[in-house]
Scaffold this motif. Structure first.
Motif, short mmCIF file in Angstrom:
data_model
loop_
_atom_site.label_atom_id
_atom_site.label_comp_id
_atom_site.label_asym_id
_atom_site.label_seq_id
_atom_site.Cartn_x
_atom_site.Cartn_y
_atom_site.Cartn_z
N ASP A 1 0.84 -1.19 0.00
CA ASP A 1 0.00 0.00 0.00
C ASP A 1 0.88 1.24 0.00
OD1 ASP A 1 -2.73 1.34 0.61
OD2 ASP A 1 -1.38 2.12 2.16
N CYS A 2 0.63 2.14 -0.94
CA CYS A 2 1.52 3.30 -1.10
C CYS A 2 1.35 4.31 0.04
CB CYS A 2 1.25 3.99 -2.44
SG CYS A 2 2.64 4.98 -3.03
N ALA A 3 0.12 4.67 0.34
CA ALA A 3 -0.11 5.74 1.32
C ALA A 3 0.47 5.40 2.69
CB ALA A 3 -1.61 6.01 1.43
N THR A 4 0.43 4.12 3.06
CA THR A 4 0.93 3.71 4.37
C THR A 4 2.42 3.99 4.53
OG1 THR A 4 -0.75 1.97 4.58
CG2 THR A 4 1.24 1.74 5.93
N TYR A 5 3.20 3.80 3.47
CA TYR A 5 4.66 3.87 3.58
C TYR A 5 5.27 5.09 2.91
CZ TYR A 5 3.64 -0.93 4.81
OH TYR A 5 3.12 -2.05 5.40
N GLN A 6 4.48 5.84 2.15
CA GLN A 6 5.02 6.98 1.40
C GLN A 6 4.33 8.29 1.78
OE1 GLN A 6 7.76 5.52 0.67
NE2 GLN A 6 7.91 6.13 -1.48
N GLY A 7 4.07 8.45 3.06
CA GLY A 7 3.56 9.72 3.56
C GLY A 7 2.19 10.09 3.07
N GLY A 8 1.34 9.09 2.83
CA GLY A 8 -0.02 9.35 2.40
C GLY A 8 -0.17 9.59 0.92
N LYS A 9 0.90 9.43 0.14
CA LYS A 9 0.84 9.70 -1.29
C LYS A 9 0.15 8.57 -2.05
CE LYS A 9 5.02 12.55 -1.20
NZ LYS A 9 6.43 12.69 -1.63
N ASP A 10 -0.55 8.92 -3.11
CA ASP A 10 -1.26 8.01 -3.99
C ASP A 10 -2.15 7.03 -3.22
OD1 ASP A 10 -2.10 7.09 -6.41
OD2 ASP A 10 -0.23 6.13 -6.99
N PRO A 11 -3.08 7.54 -2.42
CA PRO A 11 -3.94 6.66 -1.63
C PRO A 11 -4.80 5.76 -2.51
CG PRO A 11 -4.76 8.91 -1.61
CD PRO A 11 -3.40 8.96 -2.24
N GLY A 12 -4.98 4.53 -2.06
CA GLY A 12 -5.80 3.57 -2.78
C GLY A 12 -5.05 2.78 -3.83
N ARG A 13 -3.73 2.97 -3.95
CA ARG A 13 -2.92 2.25 -4.93
C ARG A 13 -1.67 1.70 -4.26
NH1 ARG A 13 -6.25 1.38 -8.98
NH2 ARG A 13 -4.43 0.58 -10.07
N ALA A 14 -1.15 0.60 -4.82
CA ALA A 14 0.15 0.06 -4.41
C ALA A 14 1.25 0.78 -5.18
CB ALA A 14 0.20 -1.44 -4.67
#
Length: 660
Positions: free
Chosen positions: A406-419
């Motif tokens: 999950d992108c948002a979890t590890y990249q500061g909330g960026k691109d939520p809803g996508r890996a």
């Protein structure tokens, strides 16, 4: 790109209507391809804001004017120069992504390439062709502006012509007669992106008749058509169509053109379908169900289990199908499936953005949440047809795999809803949407040998022993792990699963991804990410695998990337060669969230990988110029995730396939 289809009867493509992003349920949003999400979210409340692009401009001076062709051995494929695009539309007038490449089996020096190309402002299907084995290229323009508005037993748009605003999800192939084919999705975005409510779409095939991709037939031929000029918004919805041609001389289905795709339906399902043409792309059959029912598919997410063909199937959540053929005429279609008996539970509908799901969806989510929330694997499946694409065997498990995090979890909330593919350490520069997908091929020297490659975040180099532990799902239904940002812990590898019995069983059918063979065997690849692979066999049976690679320099901690090529004579021992002449910065077009979904490769003897390249700086009009008192000047600009905002160009290289 992706749009809709409804089931047809008889022998003709069927009309259908569109659907909006907000009509999709949680599992469908997870499966939706990056290109389709980008297109549909432009019309939804989920569209990411573009306000984050607030650059610092630097005059370009006497630097390159956007026409750079060659970076060492890396050849630019798209022959156009860079358009000067307003900052709030970065990517919309320049980018190229989602590549495909093919060669003429009668003359491997003749090649054709395709991609989503944004030079006209919106994405569309563009092609390039080469007569010297990919060392130089010229552009050709498929005639996509309109198709027939009325075709008997196919579609009726209510006018003589149906005009299209954009296109994408391209793939190319050759037949044995020297004809090239292009598969293209055409669509209209509707309101509020435009003042035209039309959200019609179509899967369309173009043929280049004996001139190697230099020109294309007009108009394109419908594989499927979707008429929704009044924007009724009725599902289902098509996504990620790919094509192949059986170009094996002597095959009982020689020169048959196959197209497969995912269909997102209003009942929450996402089945895989296929259609074929037996007359060189002039007409196509009705859809055939590929993802037929199987005991491998035990969780249906409360979604529909009846396909548009009327068949029942529990394999109702799938994505990214790829068709390919063997010398004996067998058609194989490999795809990612999400109906496996994973012990983890997706979060209930409504947990990510305050959305409400229907009662059936909530009940399904609650039942899954009662299970052990740790494991989050899914499975790659393969279905085959021995009667020319009319019927398909029950699917066979190629392997389990673990998708990107999950992108948002590890990249500061960026691109939520996508890996995405997060870099290691504190920076958050790499947040373009990405998933793991399969790519398959048959050994031309041994028709019984079928090879499928795919990415997996859990593998022999990345697992519990070095601190990469699956921990279930995020509220968006995307994978979570410990160790994602820790150097030396989690990393994506390219796995290899082999069948020696024509796809009946695979080495990965029972083997865990933690022990399965990998194509990424360099020491530096044991602690770095590799993703978006494609494979091909040389004519002598050597396996070539190309992919993005972060083993070089400080790619793994900065979000930069390279392209590598692995080669093997036995699918066990691999050599690895760097293809890019220097590292590429993180993509900045489309605010950094979209870099395409896949790459391409051919390898008649040497290999020609075809990738999206970000080493060309994006150009802007310098502030304060282009006025009554100041002539226009070129500037580069900074980006939030890179020192200099960049373009997405197409590049290839002619590379000898390495050996171990």
């Amino acid at each position: 790109m992706a749009f809709s289809l409804s089931a047809g009867t008889g022998s003709s493509p069927a009309a259908a209507t569109g659907i909006s992003y907000n009509q999709l349920n949680k599992i469908q949003k997870r499966l939706l391809s990056g290109g389709s999400a980008l297109a549909l979210q432009a019309n939804s409340s989920s569209n990411p804001s573009s306000s984050s692009f607030n650059p610092t401009y630097t005059p370009r001076g006497n630097g390159d004017k956007g026409c750079q062709d060659i970076l060492s051995s890396n050849v630019k494929v798209n022959a156009n120069c860079l358009n000067l695009t307003d900052a709030d539309l970065n990517g919309r007038g320049q980018a190229n992504n989602e590549t495909s490449i093919a060669y003429d089996p009668n003359n491997p020096q003749v090649m054709v390439a395709s991609a989503n190309d944004y030079r006209t402002g919106d994405g569309n299907c563009y092609t390039s062709y080469s007569g010297d084995g990919g060392r130089s290229w010229q552009d050709s323009t498929p005639p996509t502006s309109f198709t027939r508005g009325e075709e008997e037993d196919v579609v009726d748009f209510g006018a003589a012509r149906q005009y299209w605003g954009g296109g994408g999800d391209t793939s190319v192939a050759f037949d044995t007669k020297g004809n090239a084919y292009l598969s293209c999705q055409l669509f209209n975005r509707g309101e509020p992106t435009s003042n035209n409510p039309d959200i019609s779409s179509a899967l369309v095939l173009y043929r280049s008749t004996q001139n190697g991709g230099a020109s294309w037939n007009f108009p394109g031929r419908y594989v499927r058509a979707s008429a929704d000029v009044a924007a009724s918004g009725i599902s289902p919805f098509l996504d990620k169509q790919l094509m192949t041609v059986d170009n094996h001389v002597g095959s009982p289905y020689q020169d048959r053109v196959y197209v497969s795709w995912t269909e997102f339906a209003a009942d929450g399902s996402a089945f895989i379908y296929e259609a074929y043409s037996a007359d060189y792309g002039e007409h196509f059959t009705p859809p055939h169900l590929v993802s037929t029912t199987s005991s491998l598919c035990v969780q249906t997410f409360g979604a529909g289990t009846v396909a548009t063909t009327g068949e029942n199937s529990t394999c109702n959540e799938n994505q990214f199908s790829q068709p390919f053929t063997g010398p004996d005429g067998t058609l194989y279609i490999v795809y990612a499936n999400f109906n496996n008996s994973v012990s983890a539970g997706l979060p209930e509908e409504g947990d990510d953005e305050g959305e409400g799901g229907d009662e059936g969806e909530d009940a399904a989510g609650a039942a899954l949440n009662a299970a052990d929330p740790a494991d989050n694997r899914n499975q790659m499946l393969l279905s085959k047809s021995t009667d020319g694409g009319n019927t398909f065997s029950p699917p066979v498990k190629v392997s389990d795999y673990y998708d990107l995090p999950d992108c948002a979890t590890y990249q500061g909330g960026k691109d939520p809803g996508r890996a995405c593919v997060p870099e290691k350490g504190p920076s958050t520069n790499s947040y373009f949407r990405a998933v793991n997908y399969p790519s398959g091929a048959v050994d031309p020297t041994n028709p019984s040998k079928v090879v499928v490659t795919f990415g997996s975040y859990i593998n022999r180099h990345s697992n519990e022993s070095n601190g990469c532990v699956p921990t279930g799902f995020s509220p968006f239904g995307l994978n979570l792990y410990t160790g994602v940002k820790v150097p030396g812990s989690c990393n994506n590898d390219i796995l290899v699963s082999v069948s020696n019995d024509k796809g009946n069983t695979f080495t990965g059918t029972t083997a865990d991804p933690r022990v399965l063979q990998v194509a990424t065997t360099d020491p530096g690849q044991a602690t770095t990410d590799q993703w978006w692979q494609w494979i091909d066999f040389t004519k002598t049976g050597k396996l070539a695998t190309s992919y993005y690679d972060r083993q070089y320099g400080n790619d793994e901690t900065t979000g930069f990337s390279d392209v590598s090529l692995s080669g093997s004579n036995d699918t066990v021992n691999y050599g690895v060669k760097r293809v890019t002449s220097s590292s590429m910065p993180p993509p900045t077009q489309f605010d950094g969230v979209f870099f395409g979904d896949y790459t391409g490769l051919v390898a008649p003897s040497n290999a020609n990988p075809l990738w999206m390249d970000t080493r060309t700086p994006e150009l802007f009009l310098c502030p304060g110029t282009g006025t009554t008192s100041s002539a226009p000047q070129l500037c580069t600009a900074s980006a939030s995730n890179a020192a200099v905002a960049n373009d997405q160009e197409l590049r290839t290289a002619n590379v000898a396939v390495p050996s171990s």
